[in-house]
Design an enzyme around this catalytic site. Structure first.
Site, PDB file in Angstrom:
ATOM      1  CE  LYS A  42      -4.227  -1.987   1.792  1.00 40.86           C
ATOM      2  NZ  LYS A  42      -5.331  -1.962   2.740  1.00 40.86           N
ATOM      3  CE  LYS A  84      -8.413 -10.093  -0.705  1.00 40.04           C
ATOM      4  NZ  LYS A  84      -8.849  -9.902   0.636  1.00 40.04           N
ATOM      5  CE  LYS A  97     -14.108  -4.738   2.824  1.00 37.65           C
ATOM      6  NZ  LYS A  97     -13.538  -4.132   3.975  1.00 37.65           N
TER       7      LYS A  97
END
Ligand code: ATP
Ligand code: LTN
Length: 326
Positions: free
Chosen positions: A111, A192, A195
């Protein structure tokens, strides 16, 4: 009884992966453990948030916790920032962790590497997560594989603090869902469901209407064979549908495969099973949504319960590390 703690960030709409991989297990285990589940709003602050959207997302995720069946009479459900001890212990954890340890976390590297603005909180995020866990003398932390490293760090910090200042914290361990509990993107079954997924059509939201669920599953990527079998490496799309069908009906993917010879019926039955799973959750969510004051009341009860344990742990840690009593 085993003390269980887990958290989820209010950073987007809850999807089928969150439900089958995390929430369903939390609901199931609340009856056999002493479970605490937290909407970790402070963790969401590691990236800039729109204030109104954050408030709304925090309330909605709390309502989702209740709608899926976490029962405030059976377990503890609360919002992280309502219990100030989380921030209090986080500082002690930041001072227990080394910069090197924090910089080595793969989530920080991922991130932090991508973001144009990297907050200090993005680096110290795992110290706050360690505080969440250690405040409640937690034995088990049910998480997805991506959180393994963070729970390991919480263990290391607990052990380090205990050896420097004397026995203070219970050393927690992570527990992971069974194989097959990882739900993949319907359009890209090798990544996967998430969101922040690239494909909206590959992600089933818990609040998706039946027609939307049916359409997304009907269009799910499969392969050019027509054999129905659970084989994640060779048949990721079909295996994902079998995981979903199994997860929605309380069976293993292999059990769910029995009797299917074609993709059409498999997709139709998977869609029907998901719709049947989601319908009561959506109905309960709508009720809760109509009465936000009731949710706020339940959250206040949860926070008061949580605070009892959290305050005792923080007081112990303060005393052991040498902070003067107030
Ligand atoms: P993001 O896309 O922002 O990383 P996310 O959808 O991965 O979010 P988290 O908030 O990180 O969700 O995770 C909440 C919980 O749901 C965690 O316990 C995580 O392991 C679980 N989870 C998330 N995605 C899946 C998935 N596709 N399959 C199974 N479990 C999942
Ligand atoms: N980092 C976790 C959310 C989280 C958590 C926790 C999970 C914050 N605090 C404590 C378990 C225990 C995530 O992003 N899924």
């Amino acid at each position: 009884m085993t003390r269980v703690f887990s958290g989820m960030q209010p950073t987007g709409d809850v999807h089928l992966g969150n439900l089958l991989g995390a929430l369903q297990r939390w609901v199931h285990d609340q009856h056999t453990t002493d479970a605490i589940h937290c909407v970790v709003d402070l963790h969401a602050l590691t990236v800039p948030q729109d204030p109104a959207a954050l408030r709304d997302a925090t309330l909605r995720l709390s309502q989702m916790f209740l709608a899926v069946g976490l029962d405030p009479d059976v377990c503890t459900v609360f919002v992280q920032s309502h219990v100030a001890e989380h921030s209090g212990l986080a500082w002690l954890m930041e001072c227990t962790a080394s910069i090197g340890e924090l910089q080595r976390m793969t989530q920080f590297k991922d991130k932090g590497g991508r973001a144009s603005f990297v907050s200090g909180g993005l680096l110290t995020y795992p110290a706050l997560m360690a505080a969440d866990i250690l405040l409640y003398d937690t034995d088990e932390v049910p998480v997805g594989d991506d959180q393994r490293q963070h729970v390991e760090l919480a263990r290391d910090l607990a052990e380090r603090f205990n050896s420097r200042y004397g026995p203070t914290f219970t050393v927690p361990r992570a527990t992971f869902p069974k194989a097959g509990a990882r739900v993949m993107d319907l359009q890209d079954p090798t990544s996967k469901m998430s969101k922040s997924a690239a494909t909206a059509s590959g992600t089933i939201l818990v609040l998706d209407e039946p027609k939307v669920v049916e359409r997304k599953i009907k269009r799910a990527v499969t392969d050019t064979e027509s054999e129905v079998r659970f084989d994640v490496a060779a048949k990721p799309g079909v295996s994902n549908l079998l995981s979903i069908l199994g997860g929605a009906t309380g069976r293993t993917p292999e059990e769910a495969a029995a009797g299917y010879t074609q993709y059409g019926p498999l997709k139709a039955d998977t869609a029907a099973a998901v719709v049947a799973l989601l319908e009561p959750i959506q109905a309960r969510f709508r009720e809760l949504e109509a009465d936000p004051a009731e949710t706020q009341r339940l959250l206040a009860v949860g926070a008061a319960k949580a605070r009892g344990t959290a305050a005792a742990t923080l007081a112990r840690a303060r005393e052991h590390i040498g902070l003067l009593d107030a």
